[in-house]
Design an enzyme around this catalytic site. Structure first.
Site, short mmCIF file in Angstrom:
data_model
loop_
_atom_site.label_atom_id
_atom_site.label_comp_id
_atom_site.label_asym_id
_atom_site.label_seq_id
_atom_site.Cartn_x
_atom_site.Cartn_y
_atom_site.Cartn_z
N CYS A 1 4.24 1.46 -43.98
CA CYS A 1 2.84 1.84 -43.78
C CYS A 1 2.23 0.90 -42.75
O CYS A 1 2.32 -0.32 -42.89
CB CYS A 1 2.08 1.74 -45.11
SG CYS A 1 0.31 2.03 -44.93
N CYS B 1 -0.47 -1.44 -44.60
CA CYS B 1 -0.20 -2.42 -45.67
C CYS B 1 1.27 -2.80 -45.79
O CYS B 1 1.64 -3.53 -46.71
CB CYS B 1 -0.73 -1.90 -47.01
SG CYS B 1 0.32 -0.62 -47.75
N CYS C 1 -0.48 6.83 -48.61
CA CYS C 1 0.16 5.60 -49.10
C CYS C 1 -0.40 5.24 -50.47
O CYS C 1 -1.61 5.18 -50.65
CB CYS C 1 -0.10 4.47 -48.11
SG CYS C 1 0.44 2.86 -48.72
N CYS D 1 -2.52 1.66 -50.24
CA CYS D 1 -3.78 1.46 -49.51
C CYS D 1 -4.50 2.78 -49.19
O CYS D 1 -5.52 2.75 -48.51
CB CYS D 1 -3.53 0.68 -48.23
SG CYS D 1 -2.78 1.70 -46.93
N CYS E 1 5.96 15.74 -42.86
CA CYS E 1 5.53 15.75 -41.46
C CYS E 1 4.52 14.60 -41.31
O CYS E 1 3.39 14.71 -41.78
CB CYS E 1 4.90 17.11 -41.16
SG CYS E 1 4.43 17.31 -39.44
#
Ligand SMILES: [Zn+2]
Length: 162
Positions: A79, A82, A128, A131, A151
């Site tokens: 991510c 984070c 995510c 976060c 995607c």
């Protein structure tokens, strides 16, 4: 008779309240682990304008921008906000769409999904778990073994070779 109907309705309402408070507790126990929460100003200071636009405001990269969509190097996709491990090159495939595509996440519980009915389409948005960064969408037209296609926007990812 009326009294009886009222009693049943009240009991049903009480049941609903009990279910929703239980659900709230479950979410809390997941959220308590290692959530990353920042203000919009803090995110803006850490991200590029496009990364902020995509991850914090739910936008979408144009297709065939960046390099990740065609990248075949071994490694992990974290991510961008984070650093949580989201995807791996092992589950990546070339969907031809111009967006990085995966048939599955690296760790299933690191990704949250929810129904998204914006743009007059019914899609499943993925974000995510740590976060809440918007990542992209998951569609039921991927390759085996899952038949799923995650995607994902390049702006939501940071690639780590290895
Ligand atoms: Zn994150």
């Amino acid at each position: 008779m009326l009294k009886r109907v009222f009693f049943i309705a009240a009991a049903a309402f009480a049941g609903l309240v009990a279910v929703s408070s239980r659900r709230g507790k479950e979410e809390e126990s997941v959220d308590n682990e290692d959530r990353v929460v920042r203000t919009p100003a803090e995110w803006k200071a850490r991200l590029t304008a496009q990364q902020y636009y995509v991850t914090r405001q739910g936008s979408t990269d144009s297709p065939f921008t960046g390099t990740y969509h065609s990248l075949k190097t071994k490694g992990e996709y974290l991510c961008v906000c984070c650093d949580l491990l989201l995807f791996r090159a092992d589950e990546k495939f070339d969907s031809g769409t111009g967006w990085p595509s995966f048939w599955g996440p690296a760790v299933a519980r690191n990704i949250k999904s929810r129904k998204d009915v914006s743009m007059f389409l019914e899609r499943t948005e993925v974000s995510c778990r740590r976060c809440d960064a918007h990542l992209g969408h998951v569609f039921p037209d991927g390759p085996p073994p899952t038949e799923l296609r995650y995607c994902i926007n390049e702006s939501s990812l940071r690639f780590l070779a290895g």
